[in-house]
Each structure stands twice: as structure tokens, then as C-alpha cells.
Motif scaffolding. Structure first.
Motif, PDB file in Angstrom:
ATOM      1  N   ILE A 133     -28.613  -1.119  -8.777  1.00 58.84           N
ATOM      2  CA  ILE A 133     -30.231  -1.800  -8.735  1.00 58.84           C
ATOM      3  C   ILE A 133     -30.008  -1.158  -9.436  1.00 58.84           C
ATOM      4  N   SER A 187     -32.667  -3.951  -1.889  1.00 58.08           N
ATOM      5  CA  SER A 187     -34.001  -3.337  -1.721  1.00 58.08           C
ATOM      6  C   SER A 187     -33.581  -2.350  -1.322  1.00 58.08           C
ATOM      7  N   VAL A 229     -34.258  -1.756 -11.022  1.00 59.27           N
ATOM      8  CA  VAL A 229     -35.960  -2.322 -10.887  1.00 59.27           C
ATOM      9  C   VAL A 229     -36.516  -1.482 -11.437  1.00 59.27           C
ATOM     10  N   GLU A 268     -37.417  -4.868  -5.351  1.00 62.68           N
ATOM     11  CA  GLU A 268     -36.517  -5.516  -4.380  1.00 62.68           C
ATOM     12  C   GLU A 268     -35.930  -6.847  -6.228  1.00 62.68           C
ATOM     13  N   THR A 269     -34.714  -7.443  -5.655  1.00 60.88           N
ATOM     14  CA  THR A 269     -34.427  -8.127  -7.014  1.00 60.88           C
ATOM     15  C   THR A 269     -33.004  -8.594  -6.163  1.00 60.88           C
ATOM     16  N   THR A 270     -33.323 -10.117  -6.407  1.00 59.10           N
ATOM     17  CA  THR A 270     -32.444 -11.611  -5.611  1.00 59.10           C
ATOM     18  C   THR A 270     -30.916 -11.922  -6.603  1.00 59.10           C
ATOM     19  N   GLU A 273     -31.048 -10.320 -12.945  1.00 58.92           N
ATOM     20  CA  GLU A 273     -31.891  -9.279 -13.643  1.00 58.92           C
ATOM     21  C   GLU A 273     -32.209  -8.437 -12.427  1.00 58.92           C
ATOM     22  N   GLY A 274     -31.943  -7.516 -12.824  1.00 59.35           N
ATOM     23  CA  GLY A 274     -31.998  -5.465 -12.300  1.00 59.35           C
ATOM     24  C   GLY A 274     -30.885  -5.678 -11.104  1.00 59.35           C
ATOM     25  N   THR A 287     -29.942 -10.039  -1.585  1.00 54.69           N
ATOM     26  CA  THR A 287     -31.089  -9.763  -1.866  1.00 54.69           C
ATOM     27  C   THR A 287     -31.114  -8.372  -1.944  1.00 54.69           C
TER      28      THR A 287
END
Length: 350
Positions: A97, A178, A99, A183-185, A77-78, A176
Motif C-alpha cells: 500500500i 487499509s 497512499v 485505504e485503497t481499493t 492507484e495506491g 480493499t
């Protein structure tokens, strides 16, 4: 099972004659522009199919190749990330990314995976505007699973019989992404592999395709746009968009007109881009004049493809008349014929 990436190619040009001429404007043709107009997809759908046919290597039977390297896919997600580094394809990667209000993408050439680390900081860009929006930081770790030994035949959903010999190792981990406070993992999977493939296809080893293509040309300072498509050299597909003052298309047409003794004439039926209802017509008349030709030879060593491209360059002089106006000009167009063949390397798999 994933088995191959695009092979590097060697290009050799031969038999160059007179190429396209310098000037591409005449009358009230103002410039050649790429049309950001969605109705062009509807008009030139067949043209796009022809172009794809001309540029994608034909599947041939049989073929043999060796490949080794790593491929990694990270999803969640993201965001997303893909990285590849193989002997058959060039090393590279791309990531994105999204987010909250942050949407950015980036990518590059070369290997991203260093040892067991996916790491680095790179400029990222807004996918809509192309503007740089900051630096995207990548920080991840992968682990290697147990080595699998591959040997045997398989049949895929397209009926192709494939024999694979070699090894592959599953990869797993996380990364990750960012950018500023966003930020998303992501979860990562992939393969490290070293294999040799022998494939028998249903399709023939020879292929031939042909088609017209061109830039998109602006008419009357932005009142309309015209471009060319189609397959047969004796029929020229003419795509026409009529646009309003904001650049939005309010009518479009696409017809293939017969070329006789260098002359072309006919009627383009105009349609509403939303409803496809007929809203008018445009008359076309003019000439199609060959100005030069070119032959290009392309080879790839793995698999062993051989392509011959024959291109003929034309000046297309047209007068287009509709209720919205009359436009005249000379435009460049190219008709390309592609022939390909595949041969088997002189060795066998045991």
C-alpha cells in the motif's frame, strides 16, 4: 497465456570434500559485508548475468506437465496484491500500500484466497528500513465466470508450440487494503485452472553454465570493497570499489585476470562512477588455491529436470595497491559449473 509456476525440487548432495575454511580475514581485511553500492551493478553486470544463468532452469524440448489452482492479480492507484495457490508452485501472496505518506509491504506463505474471500490482517513493513509500521487489513471478494474448455495448439512469440488441454475459469472482483487511516481499493482479475501442457521448444534439452561468485569483502575498515565474478575457471574477475568516509563510492574497477599456475596478477583500471572516466589504477598480485569441492544433484518432478552442480572452493590471497592505500587479505570464492537435462514423461497427450 499464463501456463506455469515454478516447480518444487528435490535436492540430493553427494561427494562432499573439504568445504570452505572457517577464517575469511587476514592482514587488514576487517570483515565480509554486503555492499550497498550501486556502482557494483556496473562492475558485476556480467557476473549477475552468469548467476542468473546458473539458477534459472533451461527451457528444454519437449516438456509435459500438469498444473491446477488459482492465481489472482489486484492493481489500482495506491497499492497492489498478488495471491497464488497451485499444485506446481507453493501457495503464497504479497501486497503493498502506498497512499499519501504511508508506504508498506507484507506477504506470506499459504493460501490467501478462502472460498471467494481475500481476507486477513497482517503485520506490514517499511520497504526501505524493514521496520514494522502497523497491521495491513485485506478485505475482498471474487466472483467466478463461465468455464472455458481448452484444447488445441498455440505458438507463442518465442516460437514455442504448446498444446493445452483442460479448463480455466476467469475471476474478477475487488479488494480493499487499509493501514491505519490509509485505504485503497483495487480491481482484481485472475484464473482458476486445471490443465495439462505439452510444449515443444526451440532450445536443446541439455544445458551447461559456469561462473565465479563470492561475498563482498571490506578492506581497510571500509576504505574499499572487493568481490569476484566471471565465468571461466582460468580467469578471475575482480571487482573493486573505493569509497569515501560517508561510504559513497568515488572509484570502481572490474577486470578479468588470467590465473596461471595458481598465480594471479594484473592491473585494475579505476573509473569515476558518474562519468566512467579513467581516474587511476590499482595493481593486484596473489594466489588462487583450491581448498575443496562439492557435487550436488537436484531433481524436479514436474517438469522432469535434472541438474548437477559441481562447486570448487578457493582461497584467494591478494595484495591490492592504489594511490588510496595497500590492502592484503585472503578471501573465499567459489567456481560453480551447472549441467542440466530434461526428459519426457513416458505418457502422451491425446
Amino acid at each position: 497465456m499464463w501456463t506455469s509456476l515454478a516447480a518444487p525440487t528435490l535436492r540430493v548432495k553427494t561427494q562432499r570434500e573439504q568445504g570452505p575454511r572457517g577464517s575469511m580475514t587476514e592482514g587488514n581485511v576487517m570483515a565480509r559485508n554486503r555492499r550497498p553500492i550501486r556502482t557494483f551493478v556496473a562492475v558485476a553486470g556480467l557476473s549477475a548475468m552468469v548467476t542468473a544463468t546458473l539458477t534459472i532452469p533451461a527451457q528444454a524440448m519437449p516438456e509435459r506437465f500438469h498444473d491446477a489452482g488459482t492465481v489472482v492479480w489486484c492493481e489500482g492507484e495506491g497499492g497492489y496484491l498478488e495471491a497464488y495457490d497451485t499444485t506446481m508452485g507453493e501457495a503464497g501472496w504479497f501486497a503493498g500500500i502506498f497512499v499519501d505518506d504511508v508506504v508498506a509491504e507484507t506477504g506470506g506463505e499459504g493460501a490467501l484466497l478462502d472460498g471467494d474471500q481475500l481476507t486477513g490482517t497482517f503485520p506490514a513493513y517499511d520497504p526501505e528500513t524493514g521496520d514494522e509500521v502497523g497491521d495491513l487489513t485485506i478485505d475482498g471478494t471474487l466472483t467466478w465466470g463461465a468455464t472455458e474448455v481448452l484444447s488445441g495448439w498455440d505458438v507463442d512469440e518465442d516460437g514455442r508450440r504448446t498444446k493445452t488441454e483442460g479448463t480455466r475459469i476467469p475471476l474478477s472482483g475487488s479488494v480493499t487494503l487499509s493501514l491505519g487511516a490509509a485505504e485503497t481499493t483495487l480491481a482484481c482479475t485472475g484464473w482458476e485452472f486445471d490443465w495439462e501442457i505439452f510444449r515443444i521448444n526451440r532450445e536443446p534439452a541439455a544445458f551447461r553454465g559456469q561462473g565465479w561468485y563470492s561475498d563482498s569483502y571490506e578492506l581497510g575498515g571500509g576504505e574499499a570493497y572487493v568481490s569476484f565474478y566471471g565465468d571461466r575457471k582460468t580467469k578471475l574477475g575482480i571487482a573493486l570499489d573505493l569509497v569515501d568516509s560517508s561510504g559513497y563510492p568515488y572509484a570502481f574497477a572490474g577486470e578479468r585476470l588470467q590465473i596461471r599456475n595458481g598465480q594471479v596478477e594484473g592491473t585494475l583500471i579505476l573509473h569515476d562512477p558518474e562519468t566512467w572516466e579513467v581516474v587511476g589504477a590499482a595493481s593486484v598480485e596473489g594466489t588462487v588455491t583450491k581448498t575443496g569441492s562439492e557435487r550436488e544433484l537436484e531433481r524436479s518432478k514436474s517438469p522432469n529436470y535434472r541438474f548437477v552442480y559441481d562447486r570448487a572452493f578457493y582461497d584467494v590471497s591478494l595484495t591490492i595497491s592504489s594511490s588510496a592505500g595497500t590492502w592484503s587479505g585472503t578471501f573465499e570464492a567459489i567456481h560453480e559449473t551447472v549441467r542440466s537435462r530434461v526428459t519426457i514423461p513416458p505418457r502422451s497427450l491425446r
